[in-house]
Enzyme design. Sequence first.
Site, PDB file in Angstrom:
ATOM      1  N   HIS A  43      -8.052  33.738 -12.497  1.00 60.86           N
ATOM      2  CA  HIS A  43      -7.594  32.392 -12.852  1.00 60.86           C
ATOM      3  C   HIS A  43      -8.344  31.341 -12.024  1.00 60.86           C
ATOM      4  CE1 HIS A  43      -4.270  29.457 -13.888  1.00 60.86           C
ATOM      5  NE2 HIS A  43      -4.785  28.895 -12.810  1.00 60.86           N
ATOM      6  N   GLU A  44      -8.354  31.546 -10.724  1.00 60.32           N
ATOM      7  CA  GLU A  44      -9.001  30.551  -9.849  1.00 60.32           C
ATOM      8  C   GLU A  44     -10.513  30.535 -10.080  1.00 60.32           C
ATOM      9  OE1 GLU A  44      -7.085  28.563  -8.585  1.00 60.32           O
ATOM     10  OE2 GLU A  44      -5.216  29.677  -8.539  1.00 60.32           O
ATOM     11  N   PRO A  92       2.489   4.825   1.001  1.00 60.52           N
ATOM     12  CA  PRO A  92       3.021   5.237   2.299  1.00 60.52           C
ATOM     13  C   PRO A  92       1.938   5.882   3.156  1.00 60.52           C
ATOM     14  CG  PRO A  92       4.404   6.045   0.517  1.00 60.52           C
ATOM     15  CD  PRO A  92       3.207   5.442  -0.112  1.00 60.52           C
ATOM     16  N   GLY A  93       1.987   5.591   4.426  1.00 58.99           N
ATOM     17  CA  GLY A  93       1.076   6.249   5.354  1.00 58.99           C
ATOM     18  C   GLY A  93      -0.313   5.666   5.424  1.00 58.99           C
ATOM     19  N   THR A  94      -0.524   4.502   4.793  1.00 60.21           N
ATOM     20  CA  THR A  94      -1.868   3.943   4.840  1.00 60.21           C
ATOM     21  C   THR A  94      -2.073   3.059   6.062  1.00 60.21           C
ATOM     22  OG1 THR A  94      -1.013   2.306   3.290  1.00 60.21           O
ATOM     23  CG2 THR A  94      -2.447   4.009   2.407  1.00 60.21           C
ATOM     24  N   ASP A 150      -1.158  23.427 -14.279  1.00 58.58           N
ATOM     25  CA  ASP A 150      -2.453  23.001 -14.816  1.00 58.58           C
ATOM     26  C   ASP A 150      -2.268  22.314 -16.149  1.00 58.58           C
ATOM     27  OD1 ASP A 150      -3.587  24.268 -12.672  1.00 58.58           O
ATOM     28  OD2 ASP A 150      -4.016  26.126 -13.767  1.00 58.58           O
ATOM     29  N   GLY A 181       0.824  -1.202   0.000  1.00 61.91           N
ATOM     30  CA  GLY A 181       0.000   0.000   0.000  1.00 61.91           C
ATOM     31  C   GLY A 181       0.849   1.238   0.000  1.00 61.91           C
ATOM     32  N   LYS A 183       0.214   0.445   7.249  1.00 65.33           N
ATOM     33  CA  LYS A 183       0.738  -0.916   7.195  1.00 65.33           C
ATOM     34  C   LYS A 183       1.480  -1.265   8.482  1.00 65.33           C
ATOM     35  CE  LYS A 183       3.111   0.027   3.482  1.00 65.33           C
ATOM     36  NZ  LYS A 183       2.701   1.401   3.192  1.00 65.33           N
ATOM     37  N   THR A 184       2.385  -0.379   8.875  1.00 62.52           N
ATOM     38  CA  THR A 184       3.142  -0.617  10.094  1.00 62.52           C
ATOM     39  C   THR A 184       2.198  -0.720  11.288  1.00 62.52           C
ATOM     40  OG1 THR A 184       4.880   0.711   9.111  1.00 62.52           O
ATOM     41  CG2 THR A 184       5.093   0.216  11.434  1.00 62.52           C
TER      42      THR A 184
HETATM   43  P1  ADP Z   1       2.841   2.891   6.506  1.00 64.84           P
HETATM   44  O1  ADP Z   1       3.628   1.919   7.286  1.00 64.84           O
HETATM   45  O2  ADP Z   1       1.746   2.285   5.706  1.00 64.84           O
HETATM   46  O3  ADP Z   1       3.655   3.837   5.692  1.00 64.84           O
HETATM   47  P2  ADP Z   1       2.106   3.759   9.106  1.00 64.84           P
HETATM   48  O4  ADP Z   1       1.461   2.521   9.605  1.00 64.84           O
HETATM   49  O5  ADP Z   1       3.474   4.010   9.589  1.00 64.84           O
HETATM   50  O6  ADP Z   1       2.069   3.819   7.532  1.00 64.84           O
HETATM   51  O7  ADP Z   1       1.157   4.973   9.423  1.00 64.84           O
HETATM   52  C1  ADP Z   1       1.626   6.214   9.807  1.00 64.84           C
HETATM   53  C2  ADP Z   1       0.700   6.820  10.810  1.00 64.84           C
HETATM   54  O8  ADP Z   1      -0.520   7.192  10.190  1.00 64.84           O
HETATM   55  C3  ADP Z   1       0.327   5.872  11.895  1.00 64.84           C
HETATM   56  O9  ADP Z   1       1.208   5.972  12.968  1.00 64.84           O
HETATM   57  C4  ADP Z   1      -1.066   6.287  12.291  1.00 64.84           C
HETATM   58  O10 ADP Z   1      -1.003   7.246  13.318  1.00 64.84           O
HETATM   59  C5  ADP Z   1      -1.610   6.935  11.043  1.00 64.84           C
HETATM   60  N1  ADP Z   1      -2.518   6.023  10.376  1.00 64.84           N
HETATM   61  C6  ADP Z   1      -2.364   5.488   9.162  1.00 64.84           C
HETATM   62  N2  ADP Z   1      -3.407   4.702   8.834  1.00 64.84           N
HETATM   63  C7  ADP Z   1      -4.230   4.720   9.885  1.00 64.84           C
HETATM   64  C8  ADP Z   1      -5.482   4.090  10.176  1.00 64.84           C
HETATM   65  N3  ADP Z   1      -6.078   3.283   9.302  1.00 64.84           N
HETATM   66  N4  ADP Z   1      -6.050   4.342  11.361  1.00 64.84           N
HETATM   67  C9  ADP Z   1      -5.469   5.158  12.248  1.00 64.84           C
HETATM   68  N5  ADP Z   1      -4.295   5.768  12.055  1.00 64.84           N
HETATM   69  C10 ADP Z   1      -3.680   5.571  10.879  1.00 64.84           C
HETATM   70 ZN    ZN Z   2      -4.639  26.986 -12.140  1.00 63.39          ZN
HETATM   71 MG    MG Z   3       5.624   1.942   7.463  1.00 61.71          MG
END
Ligand code: ADP
Ligand code: ZN
Ligand code: MG
Length: 641
Positions: free
Chosen positions: A442-443, A222-224, A518, A220, A226-227
């Site tokens: 523009h906007e 980044p930031g979704t 754009d 997935g 996974k960790t």
């Molecule tokens: P990844 O490993 O996918 O890059 P992380 O698991 O490290 O992302 O997520 C980063 C932070 O974003 C987490 O510490 C959490 O605070 C927040 N976060 C991401 N997804 C969720 C979720 N589904 N629910 C709650 N917090 C989330």
């Molecule tokens: Zn524009």
């Molecule tokens: Mg991660």
Amino acid sequence: MDEQQKPKRNIFAMIIPYILVFGIIATFVGILINRYANKTVTWSQSEVTEKLNSGDVTKYVIYSQYESSMVTVKGSYEDSSTNKSYTFQVNIYENDWINTYQPMFEAEHGGDVQWSVANAYETSWWDVWGPTIITTGITILLVIFLFSRLASSVNGSNNKALEFNRSRARRVDASKVRFSDVAGCDAEKAEMVEIVDYLKDPKKFTKFGAKLPKGILLVGSPGTGKTLLAKAVAGEAGVPFYSISGSDFVEMFVGVGAGRVRDMFKNAKQTAPCLIFIDEIDAVGRQRGAGLGGGNDEREQTLNQLLVEMDGFEDTSGIIVIAATNREDVLDPALLRAGRFDRTITVGLPDKKGREAIMKVHARNKKLASNIDFGQIAKRTVGFSGADLENILNEAAILAVREGGTEITLKNIDEAIDRRIAGPAKKGSAMSEKERRAVAYHEAGHAIIGLRLENSDKVQKITIVPRGRTGGHVLMTPEDDRFLMTEKELKSRIAGYLGGRTSEEIFFGDVSTGASNDIEVATRIARSMVTEYGMSSLGLVQYEKDNSSVFLGRDYTSTQKNFSTQVAFEIDTEVRRIIDEAHKIATDIITQNKDDVILIAETLLDQETITAEEINYLLEHRSLEGFGKIETPSEQEQENK
Ligand code: ADP
Ligand code: ZN
Ligand code: MG
């Protein structure tokens, strides 16, 4: 590893060795300085007489020797006027010594002169060996000190210098993360429940001969989360959690990574059932056998070791390996084989409900104004990841503190979202009035397309507050989260992107550089329509594919071209046609709605930011005056009461 169990060392215990060593060094240096910095004066005979007579010499030791006809007297004395000590040396004729000075020295010292007959030219052993002994001593002490620190830290934290092959996995015995902390990923969590059950009681499964996957791959962006999800699995199951990043295996020295893998699995086996989490596994798990500038032996060995270890532990051992990556496409197929990471779970960007839930999770420990509706905010944050949302709430909290408020307001959150999209506002930036007008029109041009063209995204907010590299922006989001887009929607989107430039053309007769981004996006969409989605007269052929080579690095080969120059020409023609058509649509809409564009632009110049609700009100009442009227009287009423 085992950092958790390491007792916290007393800060004094850490400082004392340093103090000791530096104290010792300082003492020695002091001695040396004293010894050699003392002034040695050589007296002439007349000076000897003078000093002895003046009574300046308060202390001396004579060690002299009759040497042919000369006598050398060495000694020290304290100068009573300056209170400094000196070393002195006198060369006296033997006869003078015996007749004149010896009696004088003896008299001066009350007849109790300590003097011995020794060879004045023979330096003492200390003079010869002293400096050597001192420097050697210091060196030995330093070496002992350094090694004792290294050795003692084998149980401590900085053992990495000596122990390359030790696994760097951090072990967390009781992860505090639970499934309830992971919001919105219901499908993913459902998949994981089984794993939790297995880790809690591996025998339950093995009794029935059921085999669970040894490895699970979380894929997935980044930031979704996974960790977070992996931690939650460990937390729910209550098993130790070894976490390591793929890059921890990669070292300069070949074989180190493989050693670490071996060590990690050895440790894990001792604490089974447990969970091993390998973050960013693409760092080691890339396809083997090729690469720019020769193969990467180190990485390949590490990967091989990982494969061997995963094959090596039995299905009953109670170890589960979870790996995470956002680049599944670069992974070596051998990793994904059955018996290794044979289950892949895609952790997608959260949908609207997910975003709402995630914000609620992260709002738990924050003070928020009561009128904040996360459902509304979720609508405006299409495409944001969990980490983005967490970041927005945090940023909003910081803004609230900066303002000195008592709680986080909707305004703070809006500002945080804008910052996330386009960077912090440039306060007091010197945009000329002319530029502001250009940006406003523009906007407004973007916005009117969104408002009037069918199938286009909904306008959520327009602003002409300059941020980052943009003079302003329009936030447009699809009505719902979309997985698919139709041709019409794509065309509307292109028209929306071109609306800004078109508006400049119509109202100023001149165009600015502000539209370059754009145009870039519009071109990209149009090109994909032709070459990837089969939405043009070139038919249902895929001409291009984002197929950046893993081995050559993305920058070297961005796209793979499967066509002749003739087709290349046709593609360009088609792209131009799509863009031109969209431009025509934009021109028509703006010309037909000139009044609305002017109204929006002028309001923008006045207000800087207009929200979706304000736009609706504005277009209906032709002025923002009286917007929010409903609230105002009630507020006054309350004040009157
Ligand atoms: P990844 O490993 O996918 O890059 P992380 O698991 O490290 O992302 O997520 C980063 C932070 O974003 C987490 O510490 C959490 O605070 C927040 N976060 C991401 N997804 C969720 C979720 N589904 N629910 C709650 N917090 C989330
Ligand atoms: Zn524009
Ligand atoms: Mg991660």
